[in-house]
Design a protein around this motif. Structure first.
Motif, PDB file in Angstrom:
ATOM      1  N   TRP A 119      -7.697  -1.611  -4.533  1.00 11.89           N
ATOM      2  CA  TRP A 119      -8.607  -1.621  -3.390  1.00 11.89           C
ATOM      3  C   TRP A 119     -10.043  -1.748  -3.852  1.00 11.89           C
ATOM      4  O   TRP A 119     -10.515  -1.007  -4.725  1.00 11.89           O
ATOM      5  N   THR A 120     -10.762  -2.692  -3.281  1.00  9.26           N
ATOM      6  CA  THR A 120     -12.176  -2.840  -3.605  1.00  9.26           C
ATOM      7  C   THR A 120     -13.035  -1.853  -2.799  1.00  9.26           C
ATOM      8  O   THR A 120     -14.089  -1.444  -3.241  1.00  9.26           O
ATOM      9  N   HIS A 121     -12.584  -1.472  -1.614  1.00 13.71           N
ATOM     10  CA  HIS A 121     -13.314  -0.506  -0.799  1.00 13.71           C
ATOM     11  C   HIS A 121     -12.959   0.907  -1.253  1.00 13.71           C
ATOM     12  O   HIS A 121     -11.792   1.219  -1.485  1.00 13.71           O
ATOM     13  N   PRO A 166       0.804  -1.230   0.000  1.00  9.97           N
ATOM     14  CA  PRO A 166       0.000   0.000   0.000  1.00  9.97           C
ATOM     15  C   PRO A 166       0.832   1.274   0.000  1.00  9.97           C
ATOM     16  O   PRO A 166       0.463   2.266  -0.632  1.00  9.97           O
ATOM     17  N   ARG A 209      -1.397  -9.826  -5.985  1.00  4.39           N
ATOM     18  CA  ARG A 209      -1.653  -8.593  -5.248  1.00  4.39           C
ATOM     19  C   ARG A 209      -0.358  -7.813  -5.011  1.00  4.39           C
ATOM     20  O   ARG A 209      -0.345  -6.569  -5.085  1.00  4.39           O
ATOM     21  N   ALA A 245      -5.030   4.652   2.943  1.00  6.34           N
ATOM     22  CA  ALA A 245      -3.593   4.358   2.931  1.00  6.34           C
ATOM     23  C   ALA A 245      -2.785   5.650   2.905  1.00  6.34           C
ATOM     24  O   ALA A 245      -1.753   5.759   3.573  1.00  6.34           O
ATOM     25  N   GLY A 269     -10.038   2.708   0.304  1.00  2.14           N
ATOM     26  CA  GLY A 269      -8.762   1.995   0.354  1.00  2.14           C
ATOM     27  C   GLY A 269      -7.569   2.908   0.175  1.00  2.14           C
ATOM     28  O   GLY A 269      -6.723   3.043   1.061  1.00  2.14           O
ATOM     29  N   GLU A 270      -7.453   3.541  -0.989  1.00  2.00           N
ATOM     30  CA  GLU A 270      -6.283   4.372  -1.239  1.00  2.00           C
ATOM     31  C   GLU A 270      -6.290   5.647  -0.410  1.00  2.00           C
ATOM     32  O   GLU A 270      -5.244   6.024   0.136  1.00  2.00           O
TER      33      GLU A 270
END
Length: 393
Positions: free
Chosen positions: A360-362, A87, A118, A369, A365-366
């Motif tokens: 990121w699926t959510h 990440p 990943r 991070a 996510g980024e």
């Protein structure tokens, strides 16, 4: 032509150790600078000292993510090594300038079998992905081709696999902990009981639990059931004698210098033990598979059981397995030749546009991070607690 300038950035104890070792292997005369990016898993001062033990690196600067991007813009290094968790590589690679950009290098600081898609997706913007065996090169190259990534895969020996000096006294057994496996506290207690059994059988040996981090320190992966905390509870319940085992951190190299035996469930430190000529056990009681991160040790001759640990039975690895896994001829390594070609491409403005694959699926996510890197660790933890409270309501 001026010598290339390298800026390397690490974010945790294990990545710092790997990154500093990698810098030690770049050609003499190249300029090199090492920094730590501030994050919740940034190493403590003692962890930094331990990680840099045996390397040529000096004390690294600690920078924010913005500070890293600013330094790249100001100093314009030819190479940026992002020796960080996935990440963080993802966030930093997006923050770096695209025009006249440096060659981007990243990698993994230990055993990477089986290869993870990943891991590549997080590092999709890098030009060179450094791994440490031919098997890893083949698997990560196949993933890159499948994903359509232009980045190359190069390999080198893990930088800390240097032979240890001969020891006058080998009077200890070292157990190297791993944050992620085994996950269940009952399994961890079984290991501690086996170590206690060895200590009782062999009072002439000091049985050491080598910690990646003390209970109040951070490390690359979250450790929910710390061995030292479990041991104290077991001692308080009268299940073990508290002084039977010794818990210590510090450089693995120093522990192996006096080791008569080494044991782990899954740790790159097993390779350090092999390099140091220390007989070892890789415990198979909890399975030998990708989930236990020990699949690569199949056919190594090093797998063993808790019963063998209690008896003090340690093993010597198969030479053929060693040659095929991490102990190749240094003349066969490719990462520096790839890096030289990429530097030529950079000077000729031929580097491709960075590829930023979604990972990121959510939706947070980024941004989350990046927030980890922008805020101080204490502030981020407060925000994260608030976020979880709001989600429950």
């Amino acid at each position: 032509m001026t010598a290339p300038r390298v800026l390397a950035v690490a974010d945790s104890d294990s990545y710092l150790k790997w990154t500093a070792g990698l810098l030690d292997h770049i050609p003499a005369g190249w300029s090199r600078t090492l920094a730590v990016v501030r994050s919740p898993i940034a190493p403590s001062a003692e962890q930094i000292r331990s990680a840099l033990n045996g390397t040529a690196a000096g004390t690294p600067d600690v920078l924010t993510a913005r500070g890293v991007a600013h330094r790249v813009r100001r100093e314009r290094p030819d190479v940026v090594v992002l020796g960080c968790t996935g990440p963080v590589v993802k966030v930093l690679s997006r923050m770096l300038p695209a025009a006249g950009r440096p060659v981007l290098v990243s990698g993994l600081p230990g055993i990477s079998v089986p290869a993870s898609e990943r891991a590549w997706v997080f590092r999709s913007a890098v030009d060179l992905f450094v791994v440490h065996s031919r098997r890893e090169v083949a698997e990560f190259t196949e993933i890159a081709a499948r994903l359509g990534l232009p980045g190359r895969v190069g390999f080198t020996r893990l930088p800390f696999l240097e032979p240890a000096p001969p020891a006058e006294v080998r009077d200890r057994v070292v157990f190297a902990t791993q944050a992620k496996v085994p996950a269940a506290p009952a399994d961890r207690e079984r290991i501690l009981l086996a170590l206690a059994g060895l200590a009782e059988l062999r009072p002439d040996l000091r049985v050491v639990v080598k910690l990646r981090a003390l209970a109040d320190e951070q490390q690359t992966h979250r450790e929910d059931h710390h061995y030292q905390v479990l041991w104290r509870r077991m001692a308080q319940a009268g299940r073990v004698r508290e002084d039977a085992l010794h818990f210590d951190a510090g450089p693995m190299r120093e522990h192996l210098a006096r080791a008569a035996g080494f044991v782990t469930v899954s740790s790159t430190a097993a390779l350090e033990a092999i390099a140091a000529g220390v007989p070892l056990l890789v415990l198979s009681d909890f399975g030998v598979n990708a989930e236990m991160i020990n699949l690569v040790f199949e056919d190594s001759g090093c797998l063993g059981t808790l019963a063998e640990l209690t008896e003090g039975t340690f093993k010597t690895p198969d030479p053929g397995w060693c040659a095929a896994n991490y102990f190749h001829d240094p003349a066969d390594e490719t990462w520096l030749s790839h890096l030289a070609e990429l530097l030529e491409d950079a000077r000729a403005s031929r580097l491709p546009e960075p590829v930023h694959l979604p990972v990121w699926t959510h939706p947070l996510g980024e941004p989350r991070a990046r927030l980890r890197l922008e805020l101080s660790p204490a502030a981020f933890r407060r925000v994260d607690v608030l976020r979880r409270v709001l989600r429950r309501h």
